[in-house]
Scaffold this motif. Structure first.
Motif, PDB file in Angstrom:
ATOM      1  N   LEU A  96      -2.586  -4.597  35.056  1.00  0.00           N
ATOM      2  CA  LEU A  96      -1.608  -5.679  35.129  1.00  0.00           C
ATOM      3  C   LEU A  96      -1.785  -6.435  36.444  1.00  0.00           C
ATOM      4  O   LEU A  96      -1.837  -5.820  37.512  1.00  0.00           O
ATOM      5  N   PRO A  97      -1.865  -7.762  36.387  1.00  0.00           N
ATOM      6  CA  PRO A  97      -2.046  -8.530  37.616  1.00  0.00           C
ATOM      7  C   PRO A  97      -0.780  -8.602  38.467  1.00  0.00           C
ATOM      8  O   PRO A  97       0.327  -8.756  37.942  1.00  0.00           O
ATOM      9  N   TYR A 126       8.344   0.047  53.028  1.00  0.00           N
ATOM     10  CA  TYR A 126       8.350  -1.115  52.132  1.00  0.00           C
ATOM     11  C   TYR A 126       9.760  -1.469  51.656  1.00  0.00           C
ATOM     12  O   TYR A 126       9.922  -2.348  50.808  1.00  0.00           O
ATOM     13  N   ASN A 127      10.784  -0.812  52.208  1.00  0.00           N
ATOM     14  CA  ASN A 127      12.174  -1.058  51.838  1.00  0.00           C
ATOM     15  C   ASN A 127      12.505  -2.551  51.951  1.00  0.00           C
ATOM     16  O   ASN A 127      12.280  -3.158  52.988  1.00  0.00           O
ATOM     17  N   GLY A 128      13.011  -3.131  50.856  1.00  0.00           N
ATOM     18  CA  GLY A 128      13.373  -4.543  50.851  1.00  0.00           C
ATOM     19  C   GLY A 128      12.253  -5.458  50.394  1.00  0.00           C
ATOM     20  O   GLY A 128      12.471  -6.657  50.202  1.00  0.00           O
ATOM     21  N   SER A 129      11.054  -4.934  50.207  1.00  0.00           N
ATOM     22  CA  SER A 129       9.919  -5.738  49.765  1.00  0.00           C
ATOM     23  C   SER A 129       9.746  -5.620  48.258  1.00  0.00           C
ATOM     24  O   SER A 129      10.207  -4.658  47.634  1.00  0.00           O
ATOM     25  N   THR A 130       9.076  -6.611  47.669  1.00  0.00           N
ATOM     26  CA  THR A 130       8.843  -6.608  46.224  1.00  0.00           C
ATOM     27  C   THR A 130       7.403  -6.992  45.909  1.00  0.00           C
ATOM     28  O   THR A 130       6.731  -7.644  46.716  1.00  0.00           O
ATOM     29  N   LEU A 131       6.968  -6.582  44.726  1.00  0.00           N
ATOM     30  CA  LEU A 131       5.708  -7.044  44.136  1.00  0.00           C
ATOM     31  C   LEU A 131       6.028  -7.589  42.753  1.00  0.00           C
ATOM     32  O   LEU A 131       6.783  -6.963  42.004  1.00  0.00           O
ATOM     33  N   SER A 132       5.473  -8.742  42.407  1.00  0.00           N
ATOM     34  CA  SER A 132       5.744  -9.388  41.121  1.00  0.00           C
ATOM     35  C   SER A 132       4.558  -9.241  40.181  1.00  0.00           C
ATOM     36  O   SER A 132       3.419  -9.515  40.546  1.00  0.00           O
ATOM     37  N   ILE A 133       4.864  -8.820  38.943  1.00  0.00           N
ATOM     38  CA  ILE A 133       3.854  -8.516  37.934  1.00  0.00           C
ATOM     39  C   ILE A 133       4.067  -9.420  36.715  1.00  0.00           C
ATOM     40  O   ILE A 133       5.208  -9.623  36.293  1.00  0.00           O
ATOM     41  N   LEU A 134       2.988  -9.914  36.177  1.00  0.00           N
ATOM     42  CA  LEU A 134       3.037 -10.631  34.904  1.00  0.00           C
ATOM     43  C   LEU A 134       1.740 -10.336  34.176  1.00  0.00           C
ATOM     44  O   LEU A 134       0.666 -10.668  34.667  1.00  0.00           O
ATOM     45  N   GLY A 135       1.831  -9.667  33.006  1.00  0.00           N
ATOM     46  CA  GLY A 135       0.594  -9.346  32.314  1.00  0.00           C
ATOM     47  C   GLY A 135       0.831  -8.688  30.972  1.00  0.00           C
ATOM     48  O   GLY A 135       1.963  -8.472  30.548  1.00  0.00           O
ATOM     49  N   ARG A 136      -0.290  -8.365  30.331  1.00  0.00           N
ATOM     50  CA  ARG A 136      -0.271  -7.717  29.005  1.00  0.00           C
ATOM     51  C   ARG A 136      -0.467  -6.222  29.181  1.00  0.00           C
ATOM     52  O   ARG A 136      -1.343  -5.779  29.916  1.00  0.00           O
ATOM     53  N   ASN A 137       0.344  -5.454  28.464  1.00  0.00           N
ATOM     54  CA  ASN A 137       0.282  -4.004  28.540  1.00  0.00           C
ATOM     55  C   ASN A 137       0.018  -3.430  27.142  1.00  0.00           C
ATOM     56  O   ASN A 137       0.946  -3.240  26.363  1.00  0.00           O
ATOM     57  N   PRO A 138      -1.254  -3.157  26.811  1.00  0.00           N
ATOM     58  CA  PRO A 138      -1.558  -2.521  25.524  1.00  0.00           C
ATOM     59  C   PRO A 138      -1.282  -1.017  25.643  1.00  0.00           C
ATOM     60  O   PRO A 138      -2.142  -0.234  26.044  1.00  0.00           O
ATOM     61  N   VAL A 139      -0.080  -0.601  25.325  1.00  0.00           N
ATOM     62  CA  VAL A 139       0.462   0.692  25.749  1.00  0.00           C
ATOM     63  C   VAL A 139      -0.313   1.918  25.279  1.00  0.00           C
ATOM     64  O   VAL A 139      -0.190   2.977  25.888  1.00  0.00           O
ATOM     65  N   GLY A 196      12.044   3.071  44.598  1.00  0.00           N
ATOM     66  CA  GLY A 196      12.327   1.698  44.186  1.00  0.00           C
ATOM     67  C   GLY A 196      12.633   1.626  42.704  1.00  0.00           C
ATOM     68  O   GLY A 196      12.865   2.647  42.050  1.00  0.00           O
ATOM     69  N   PHE A 197      12.610   0.390  42.184  1.00  0.00           N
ATOM     70  CA  PHE A 197      12.928   0.156  40.780  1.00  0.00           C
ATOM     71  C   PHE A 197      12.010  -0.914  40.207  1.00  0.00           C
ATOM     72  O   PHE A 197      11.607  -1.847  40.922  1.00  0.00           O
ATOM     73  N   ALA A 198      11.692  -0.778  38.927  1.00  0.00           N
ATOM     74  CA  ALA A 198      10.988  -1.827  38.192  1.00  0.00           C
ATOM     75  C   ALA A 198      12.047  -2.615  37.446  1.00  0.00           C
ATOM     76  O   ALA A 198      12.700  -2.091  36.543  1.00  0.00           O
ATOM     77  N   GLN A 199      12.255  -3.854  37.863  1.00  0.00           N
ATOM     78  CA  GLN A 199      13.322  -4.676  37.289  1.00  0.00           C
ATOM     79  C   GLN A 199      12.710  -5.902  36.626  1.00  0.00           C
ATOM     80  O   GLN A 199      11.955  -6.645  37.256  1.00  0.00           O
ATOM     81  N   GLY A 200      13.034  -6.090  35.352  1.00  0.00           N
ATOM     82  CA  GLY A 200      12.490  -7.226  34.621  1.00  0.00           C
ATOM     83  C   GLY A 200      12.627  -7.012  33.134  1.00  0.00           C
ATOM     84  O   GLY A 200      13.575  -6.392  32.674  1.00  0.00           O
ATOM     85  N   LEU A 201      11.652  -7.522  32.387  1.00  0.00           N
ATOM     86  CA  LEU A 201      11.707  -7.358  30.947  1.00  0.00           C
ATOM     87  C   LEU A 201      10.322  -7.153  30.369  1.00  0.00           C
ATOM     88  O   LEU A 201       9.316  -7.459  30.984  1.00  0.00           O
ATOM     89  N   TYR A 202      10.320  -6.570  29.154  1.00  0.00           N
ATOM     90  CA  TYR A 202       9.082  -6.466  28.397  1.00  0.00           C
ATOM     91  C   TYR A 202       9.383  -6.777  26.947  1.00  0.00           C
ATOM     92  O   TYR A 202      10.472  -6.511  26.442  1.00  0.00           O
ATOM     93  N   GLY A 224       1.175  -4.399  22.004  1.00  0.00           N
ATOM     94  CA  GLY A 224       0.845  -5.070  23.258  1.00  0.00           C
ATOM     95  C   GLY A 224       2.091  -5.725  23.817  1.00  0.00           C
ATOM     96  O   GLY A 224       2.673  -6.608  23.185  1.00  0.00           O
ATOM     97  N   LEU A 225       2.524  -5.251  24.965  1.00  0.00           N
ATOM     98  CA  LEU A 225       3.749  -5.768  25.574  1.00  0.00           C
ATOM     99  C   LEU A 225       3.438  -6.860  26.591  1.00  0.00           C
ATOM    100  O   LEU A 225       2.487  -6.741  27.369  1.00  0.00           O
ATOM    101  N   LEU A 226       4.255  -7.897  26.591  1.00  0.00           N
ATOM    102  CA  LEU A 226       4.260  -8.861  27.687  1.00  0.00           C
ATOM    103  C   LEU A 226       5.201  -8.285  28.734  1.00  0.00           C
ATOM    104  O   LEU A 226       6.376  -8.046  28.457  1.00  0.00           O
ATOM    105  N   MET A 227       4.672  -8.021  29.937  1.00  0.00           N
ATOM    106  CA  MET A 227       5.476  -7.431  31.011  1.00  0.00           C
ATOM    107  C   MET A 227       5.701  -8.491  32.090  1.00  0.00           C
ATOM    108  O   MET A 227       4.742  -9.069  32.605  1.00  0.00           O
TER     109      MET A 227
END
Length: 199
Positions: A158-159, A138-151, A109-115, A124-127
């Motif tokens: 990340l929630p 899981y082909n065609g399914s997604t999980l959505s993430i929004l959280g802080r990433n202190p790298v 799969g792919f992680a698509q979005g922004l940080y 500390g990144l906002l992801m």
């Protein structure tokens, strides 16, 4: 005098009993955010019978260098170049998710979005992103993430706020751990352990 002594003893007894009390249901040590600790915490929760618990493990390849980067800078603030944390920089990503850490490992799969760098004190990144699965059950399914990433922390939690397909109404935790990081190019491979409840 006796009343004061008795009151004091009752307060001490209450403090001792509170300290000896078992931890609250579902509580984890905030200093331990390892994947095993997260899993133990999830197992203590009372799950509804119709909900499923799924665990996933994969690697996220964030490549800024070369002819075909998977993450690109799209914005920065006036102060970003002077900031030790690159405060205000924004990158968009389409990072491959693979079974293993090797660049030629099978893509699932792919992680698509922004940080964005959202802290002036530490890195500390906002992801905000979706894990978009393109292979297997899981082909065609997604999980959505929004959280802080202190790298620079060993583990970053990340929630997971939702999902689609197999992961409808998902909620859970994605635990990130840096596998490799190239300080010259900014390229990183990050290991993810995901634990998610869904229907």
């Amino acid at each position: 005098m006796r009343k004061t002594t008795l009151s004091f003893l009752l307060v001490v007894f209450a403090i001792v009993m509170t300290a000896m009390a078992p931890p609250v249901h579902g509580q984890i040590n905030p200093d331990d955010q390892s994947p095993k600790a997260v899993e133990r915490w999830f197992k203590k929760l009372g799950h509804a019978k119709q909900e499923k618990l799924t665990k996933l493990h994969f690697y996220f390849h964030d490549i800024l260098s070369g002819n075909k980067p998977t993450a690109v800078q799209v914005a920065q603030a006036n102060i970003t170049s002077k900031s030790p944390t690159l405060f205000g920089i924004v990158n968009v990503m389409d990072d491959p998710l693979t079974v293993g850490p090797e660049p030629d490992s099978r893509i699932i799969g792919f992680a698509q979005g922004l940080y964005a760098s959202a802290s002036q004190e530490d890195v500390g990144l906002l992801m905000t992103l979706n894990f978009v699965f393109t292979d297997g059950k899981y082909n065609g399914s997604t999980l959505s993430i929004l959280g802080r990433n202190p790298v620079f922390h060993k583990y970053r939690e990340l929630p997971i706020l939702g999902g689609s397909g197999v992961f409808r109404l998902a909620r859970g935790i994605a635990t990130a751990k840096t596998h490799t990081f190239n300080a010259t190019t900014g390229d990183a491979i990050v290991e993810y352990h995901v634990i998610v409840m869904h229907y």
